[in-house]
Design a protein around this motif. Structure first.
Motif, mmCIF file in Angstrom:
data_model
loop_
_atom_site.group_PDB
_atom_site.id
_atom_site.type_symbol
_atom_site.label_atom_id
_atom_site.label_comp_id
_atom_site.label_asym_id
_atom_site.label_seq_id
_atom_site.Cartn_x
_atom_site.Cartn_y
_atom_site.Cartn_z
ATOM 1 N N LEU A 30 0.833 -1.199 0.000
ATOM 2 C CA LEU A 30 0.000 0.000 0.000
ATOM 3 C C LEU A 30 0.865 1.245 0.000
ATOM 4 O O LEU A 30 1.998 1.235 0.493
ATOM 5 C CB LEU A 30 -0.910 0.015 1.233
ATOM 6 N N CYS A 31 0.322 2.325 -0.513
ATOM 7 C CA CYS A 31 1.010 3.611 -0.435
ATOM 8 C C CYS A 31 0.877 4.161 0.986
ATOM 9 O O CYS A 31 0.091 3.656 1.800
ATOM 10 C CB CYS A 31 0.435 4.597 -1.452
ATOM 11 N N GLU A 32 1.635 5.200 1.271
ATOM 12 C CA GLU A 32 1.632 5.759 2.623
ATOM 13 C C GLU A 32 0.263 6.285 3.018
ATOM 14 O O GLU A 32 -0.170 6.130 4.159
ATOM 15 C CB GLU A 32 2.675 6.879 2.705
ATOM 16 N N ARG A 33 -0.447 6.897 2.070
ATOM 17 C CA ARG A 33 -1.768 7.450 2.387
ATOM 18 C C ARG A 33 -2.753 6.350 2.729
ATOM 19 O O ARG A 33 -3.513 6.461 3.699
ATOM 20 C CB ARG A 33 -2.289 8.265 1.205
ATOM 21 N N CYS A 34 -2.759 5.256 1.956
ATOM 22 C CA CYS A 34 -3.683 4.158 2.227
ATOM 23 C C CYS A 34 -3.334 3.460 3.540
ATOM 24 O O CYS A 34 -4.226 3.086 4.308
ATOM 25 C CB CYS A 34 -3.670 3.162 1.073
ATOM 26 N N GLU A 35 -2.045 3.287 3.806
ATOM 27 C CA GLU A 35 -1.626 2.678 5.073
ATOM 28 C C GLU A 35 -2.103 3.515 6.252
ATOM 29 O O GLU A 35 -2.595 2.983 7.249
ATOM 30 C CB GLU A 35 -0.110 2.542 5.109
ATOM 31 N N SER A 36 -1.949 4.839 6.133
ATOM 32 C CA SER A 36 -2.349 5.734 7.221
ATOM 33 C C SER A 36 -3.861 5.711 7.425
ATOM 34 O O SER A 36 -4.348 5.662 8.564
ATOM 35 C CB SER A 36 -1.879 7.158 6.909
ATOM 36 N N GLU A 37 -4.615 5.724 6.330
ATOM 37 C CA GLU A 37 -6.081 5.712 6.437
ATOM 38 C C GLU A 37 -6.568 4.418 7.067
ATOM 39 O O GLU A 37 -7.469 4.425 7.916
ATOM 40 C CB GLU A 37 -6.710 5.886 5.056
ATOM 41 N N LEU A 38 -5.967 3.298 6.676
ATOM 42 C CA LEU A 38 -6.386 2.009 7.224
ATOM 43 C C LEU A 38 -6.036 1.912 8.706
ATOM 44 O O LEU A 38 -6.825 1.405 9.502
ATOM 45 C CB LEU A 38 -5.725 0.880 6.443
ATOM 46 N N ALA A 39 -4.860 2.418 9.076
ATOM 47 C CA ALA A 39 -4.422 2.346 10.469
ATOM 48 C C ALA A 39 -5.296 3.197 11.385
ATOM 49 O O ALA A 39 -5.475 2.871 12.565
ATOM 50 C CB ALA A 39 -2.970 2.777 10.584
ATOM 51 N N SER A 40 -5.853 4.289 10.856
ATOM 52 C CA SER A 40 -6.651 5.201 11.680
ATOM 53 C C SER A 40 -8.156 4.961 11.544
ATOM 54 O O SER A 40 -8.955 5.729 12.088
ATOM 55 C CB SER A 40 -6.336 6.654 11.315
ATOM 56 N N ALA A 41 -8.551 3.933 10.806
ATOM 57 C CA ALA A 41 -9.976 3.663 10.600
ATOM 58 C C ALA A 41 -10.660 3.310 11.917
ATOM 59 O O ALA A 41 -10.040 2.797 12.849
ATOM 60 C CB ALA A 41 -10.154 2.530 9.595
ATOM 61 N N ARG A 42 -11.947 3.592 11.977
ATOM 62 C CA ARG A 42 -12.728 3.335 13.185
ATOM 63 C C ARG A 42 -13.112 1.866 13.266
ATOM 64 O O ARG A 42 -13.807 1.339 12.394
ATOM 65 C CB ARG A 42 -13.982 4.207 13.179
ATOM 66 N N ARG A 43 -12.665 1.196 14.300
ATOM 67 C CA ARG A 43 -13.012 -0.201 14.517
ATOM 68 C C ARG A 43 -14.500 -0.334 14.849
ATOM 69 O O ARG A 43 -15.061 0.512 15.549
ATOM 70 C CB ARG A 43 -12.167 -0.753 15.667
ATOM 71 N N VAL A 44 -15.141 -1.369 14.334
ATOM 72 C CA VAL A 44 -16.563 -1.604 14.572
ATOM 73 C C VAL A 44 -16.707 -2.916 15.351
ATOM 74 O O VAL A 44 -16.256 -3.968 14.896
ATOM 75 C CB VAL A 44 -17.353 -1.690 13.254
#
Length: 208
Positions: A30-44
């Motif tokens: 993944l690119c840095e932006r996608c990695e960052s977005e996935l890491a900060s996503a809200r867990r459900v």
């Protein structure tokens, strides 16, 4: 160290993010932006459908999570299974202690058409990263495809799932997307019939 030819190729055609298609680091999926977005996503986290004790998703079914699901399922980019598994395990509370990883089984014709199954690929990666046994014990009969069906149709007519032999005692049930819970519930009931207790479902994304 990369060869001069490899360095030249990377300059002329830089590697692209397997999710969004943007340029990425040489060894990263993944690119840095996608990695960052996935890491900060809200867990459900949810009690889950009948048959499941608790269901956890690493992110809502949106943004990069959606791109990963579609890239794996329709784009056949199997390398996406590893970052998906890493994000899912990061969302798993430390108090959970499953004893094996069980993938949600695909419909037989879907596996034959693709030659692989997204849930199985993610489950294999989860098992490897977590150091847990991989137990593909569930089977699924041919039936109506769940994708594209309305919520009430999915819930009224869930897939037919059973376990081929004894199930793990405390399985970690893996799927890519948790939509209505019809498939997860059918898998949970099959695992319980085969002796499982404390069934935890873990998915990359939750369709809210």
């Amino acid at each position: 160290m990369a060869s001069p030819l490899a360095e030249l190729v990377s300059l002329l055609a830089p590697p692209l993010c397997a999710a969004c298609g943007s340029p990425r680091g040489g060894e990263d999926v993944l690119c840095e932006r996608c990695e960052s977005e996935l890491a900060s996503a809200r867990r459900v986290i949810d009690p889950g459908p009948p048959g499941i004790d608790r269901a956890i998703s690493a992110a809502p079914f949106d943004g990069v999570a959606r791109l990963i699901v579609h890239g794996l399922k329709y784009g056949r980019r199997l390398a996406l299974a590893e970052p998906a598994a890493e994000a899912m395990l990061s969302a798993l509370p430390r108090i959970e202690s499953p004893d094996a990883v069980v993938p949600v089984p695909p419909g037989p014709w879907r596996w034959l058409w693709r030659g692989f199954d997204p849930a199985e690929e993610i489950a294999i990666a989860v098992a490897e990263i977590a150091g847990l046994p991989f137990s593909p014990c569930l089977r699924r009969s041919r039936g109506v495809r769940q994708v594209g069906r309305r919520r009430w149709q999915r819930l009224a007519d869930p897939p037919r799932v059973w376990s081929a032999g004894a199930a793990p005692r405390s399985p970690l049930l893996i799927d890519d997307v948790w939509t209505t819970g019809a498939t997860l519930g059918a898998c949970g009931q099959a695992l319980r019939t085969a002796g499982a207790r404390g069934i935890l479902a873990l998915t990359l994304a939750r369709a809210l």
